[in-house]
Design a protein around this motif. Structure first.
Motif, PDB file in Angstrom:
ATOM      1  N   ILE A   1       0.751  -1.411   0.283  1.00  0.00           N
ATOM      2  CA  ILE A   1      -0.506  -0.341  -0.182  1.00  0.00           C
ATOM      3  C   ILE A   1       1.228   1.616   0.126  1.00  0.00           C
ATOM      4  O   ILE A   1       2.104   1.310   0.931  1.00  0.00           O
ATOM      5  N   VAL A   2       0.713   2.403  -1.038  1.00  0.00           N
ATOM      6  CA  VAL A   2       1.159   3.631  -0.884  1.00  0.00           C
ATOM      7  C   VAL A   2       0.475   4.462  -0.398  1.00  0.00           C
ATOM      8  O   VAL A   2      -0.696   4.647  -1.690  1.00  0.00           O
ATOM      9  N   SER A   3       0.833   5.214   0.373  1.00  0.00           N
ATOM     10  CA  SER A   3       0.179   6.463   0.484  1.00  0.00           C
ATOM     11  C   SER A   3       0.589   7.714   1.129  1.00  0.00           C
ATOM     12  O   SER A   3       1.701   7.331   1.123  1.00  0.00           O
ATOM     13  N   ALA A   4      -1.388   8.737   0.196  1.00  0.00           N
ATOM     14  CA  ALA A   4       0.030  10.232   0.553  1.00  0.00           C
ATOM     15  C   ALA A   4      -0.495  11.263   1.138  1.00  0.00           C
ATOM     16  O   ALA A   4      -1.894  10.882   1.119  1.00  0.00           O
ATOM     17  N   SER A   5      -0.264  12.116   2.013  1.00  0.00           N
ATOM     18  CA  SER A   5      -1.670  12.555   2.625  1.00  0.00           C
ATOM     19  C   SER A   5      -1.014  13.672   3.504  1.00  0.00           C
ATOM     20  O   SER A   5       0.430  13.756   4.145  1.00  0.00           O
ATOM     21  N   GLU A   6      -1.556  15.088   3.599  1.00  0.00           N
ATOM     22  CA  GLU A   6      -1.185  16.098   4.117  1.00  0.00           C
ATOM     23  C   GLU A   6      -0.888  16.513   5.677  1.00  0.00           C
ATOM     24  O   GLU A   6      -2.387  15.259   6.700  1.00  0.00           O
ATOM     25  N   ASN A   7      -0.079  16.797   6.380  1.00  0.00           N
ATOM     26  CA  ASN A   7       0.042  17.093   7.736  1.00  0.00           C
ATOM     27  C   ASN A   7       0.150  18.140   8.133  1.00  0.00           C
ATOM     28  O   ASN A   7       1.038  18.703   8.008  1.00  0.00           O
ATOM     29  N   LEU A   8      -1.370  19.068   8.055  1.00  0.00           N
ATOM     30  CA  LEU A   8      -1.288  20.455   8.029  1.00  0.00           C
ATOM     31  C   LEU A   8      -0.596  20.928   9.124  1.00  0.00           C
ATOM     32  O   LEU A   8       0.179  22.032  10.039  1.00  0.00           O
ATOM     33  N   ALA A   9      -0.650  20.168  10.614  1.00  0.00           N
ATOM     34  CA  ALA A   9      -0.401  20.703  12.157  1.00  0.00           C
ATOM     35  C   ALA A   9       1.197  20.983  12.057  1.00  0.00           C
ATOM     36  O   ALA A   9       1.623  21.751  12.940  1.00  0.00           O
ATOM     37  N   ASP A  10       1.862  19.961  10.805  1.00  0.00           N
ATOM     38  CA  ASP A  10       3.241  19.795  11.275  1.00  0.00           C
ATOM     39  C   ASP A  10       3.756  20.773   9.408  1.00  0.00           C
ATOM     40  O   ASP A  10       5.114  20.823   9.084  1.00  0.00           O
ATOM     41  N   GLN A  11       3.083  20.976   9.297  1.00  0.00           N
ATOM     42  CA  GLN A  11       3.364  21.480   7.687  1.00  0.00           C
ATOM     43  C   GLN A  11       4.159  20.964   6.678  1.00  0.00           C
ATOM     44  O   GLN A  11       5.646  20.871   6.120  1.00  0.00           O
ATOM     45  N   GLN A  12       3.437  19.189   6.713  1.00  0.00           N
ATOM     46  CA  GLN A  12       4.762  18.049   6.127  1.00  0.00           C
ATOM     47  C   GLN A  12       3.736  17.069   5.110  1.00  0.00           C
ATOM     48  O   GLN A  12       2.522  17.660   5.192  1.00  0.00           O
ATOM     49  N   ILE A  13       3.901  16.749   4.659  1.00  0.00           N
ATOM     50  CA  ILE A  13       3.185  15.781   3.574  1.00  0.00           C
ATOM     51  C   ILE A  13       4.023  14.007   4.396  1.00  0.00           C
ATOM     52  O   ILE A  13       5.268  13.661   4.443  1.00  0.00           O
TER      53      ILE A  13
END
Length: 340
Positions: free
Chosen positions: A256-268
């Motif tokens: 499984i390959v996933s990508a999501s925003e982590n807005l709290a840390d300003q990261q992906i």
């Protein structure tokens, strides 16, 4: 001791601001920052007030615990100077290496701890490049040359296809290692960052592997997110997926390959998940504990070394979230880019 008890005259504050090193002054019992010079605020990317509100330890991604930090502060306050390295996450999502030196400081008969802080990211990357090249030249090149040498020594007494095939494989491996060396060297020079659509990059990469290995159960779950980077990131993700394919039995294997925003840390956050065998401890420990392993003793493969170097170059972080016989999760965290 409260912050109001700490006084720092204007001359002393001006002197601290003139230094080309970050200076923070801490309460030795609580870790509260009573003073931070401008250089320290620039390094961390936060003001003194913001650092106190969030707790300075909270902006380090797993490098050191609050209790360990307080323990070091108290040791410094008792006259035992401390020096250590850790990683901090800036408001932009960039992760950098810093060196911190803690020493005792007395002001108006009150005991504090003064911290000298330097951004050592460039030094850490130079060291990693050097150790990677050392590994490639002194270990992998040498091994392949010895195979070729040994094969030629046998040719006087026996000639068969196995010897010639072994030589061919060793030569092919040497060519591959030369390409690796060139790739590692190129990480330091002249590649211009551009905006990368992570979803498209991962979908295209998985598509290639899916065509070659349809027997594997593939899943892609990616948000439409962007990062700033160069073409070496393609190689990093390709290596992570290739590891999942190459080092596992394909019977009932799921990737499984996933990508999501982590807005709290300003990261992906990008995750490569598989249901295959766990990564050997000798290769997993540096990812878990964040140290640089010995390049000649700690692992047989340099794939994860290269990936970690590429991610570090982009001020991100590679971590191993799960590593057991049922599930393996490798996570790449990279600074979020504006999609516009």
């Amino acid at each position: 001791m409260t912050e109001s008890t700490f006084t720092f005259d204007e001359e002393a504050a001006d002197f601290c601001n003139s230094l080309d090193v970050g200076i923070t002054i801490h309460d030795s019992e609580t870790g509260i920052i009573h003073h931070a010079n401008e250089y320290a605020e620039d390094i961390y990317g936060y003001s003194k007030e913001e650092l106190n509100n969030s707790n300075i330890v909270e902006i380090n991604p797993g490098s050191i615990s609050q209790s360990e930090f307080i323990k070091r502060l108290r040791a410094a306050a008792n006259g035992h100077s401390q020096q250590f390295e850790w990683r901090v996450r800036r408001p932009s999502g960039n992760i950098i290496w810093i060196e911190m030196r803690l020493s005792e400081l007395t002001v108006d008969d009150h005991s504090y701890v003064i911290a000298a802080v330097r951004d050592i990211s460039d030094h850490k990357m130079d060291l990693r490049y050097l150790r990677l090249m050392n590994r490639i030249v002194n270990h992998d090149f040498r091994n392949k040359v010895q195979i070729i040498q040994g094969s030629f020594n046998q040719m006087d007494t026996q000639t068969n296809d196995n010897i010639f095939n072994g030589i061919r494989r060793a030569i092919a491996d040497l060519v591959d290692l030369t390409n690796w060396a060139n790739a590692i060297t190129s990480l330091k020079h002249g590649q211009k960052d551009k905006k990368i659509n992570v979803r498209q990059l991962l979908i295209n990469t998985v598509k290639e592997y899916k065509q070659k290995h349809p027997e594997i159960n593939w899943e892609v779950d990616c948000e439409n997110v962007f990062i700033m980077g160069d073409k070496s990131l393609q190689r990093a993700f390709d290596q992570l997926i290739d590891n999942a394919v190459r080092h596992n039995s394909h019977d009932d294997l799921e990737i499984i390959v996933s990508a999501s925003e982590n807005l709290a840390d300003q990261q992906i956050d990008i995750k490569i998940i598989d249901t295959g065998d766990p990564i050997p401890d000798v290769e997993a420990q540096p990812l878990i504990h964040g140290y640089d392993p010995d390049p000649l003793e700690d692992a047989e493969q340099i794939g994860l070394w290269e990936v970690q170097t590429i991610i570090d170059t982009h001020q991100g972080m590679l971590t191993l979230e799960e590593n057991n016989p049922e599930l393996k999760i490798l996570k790449v965290s990279l600074p979020l880019a504006d999609p516009q």
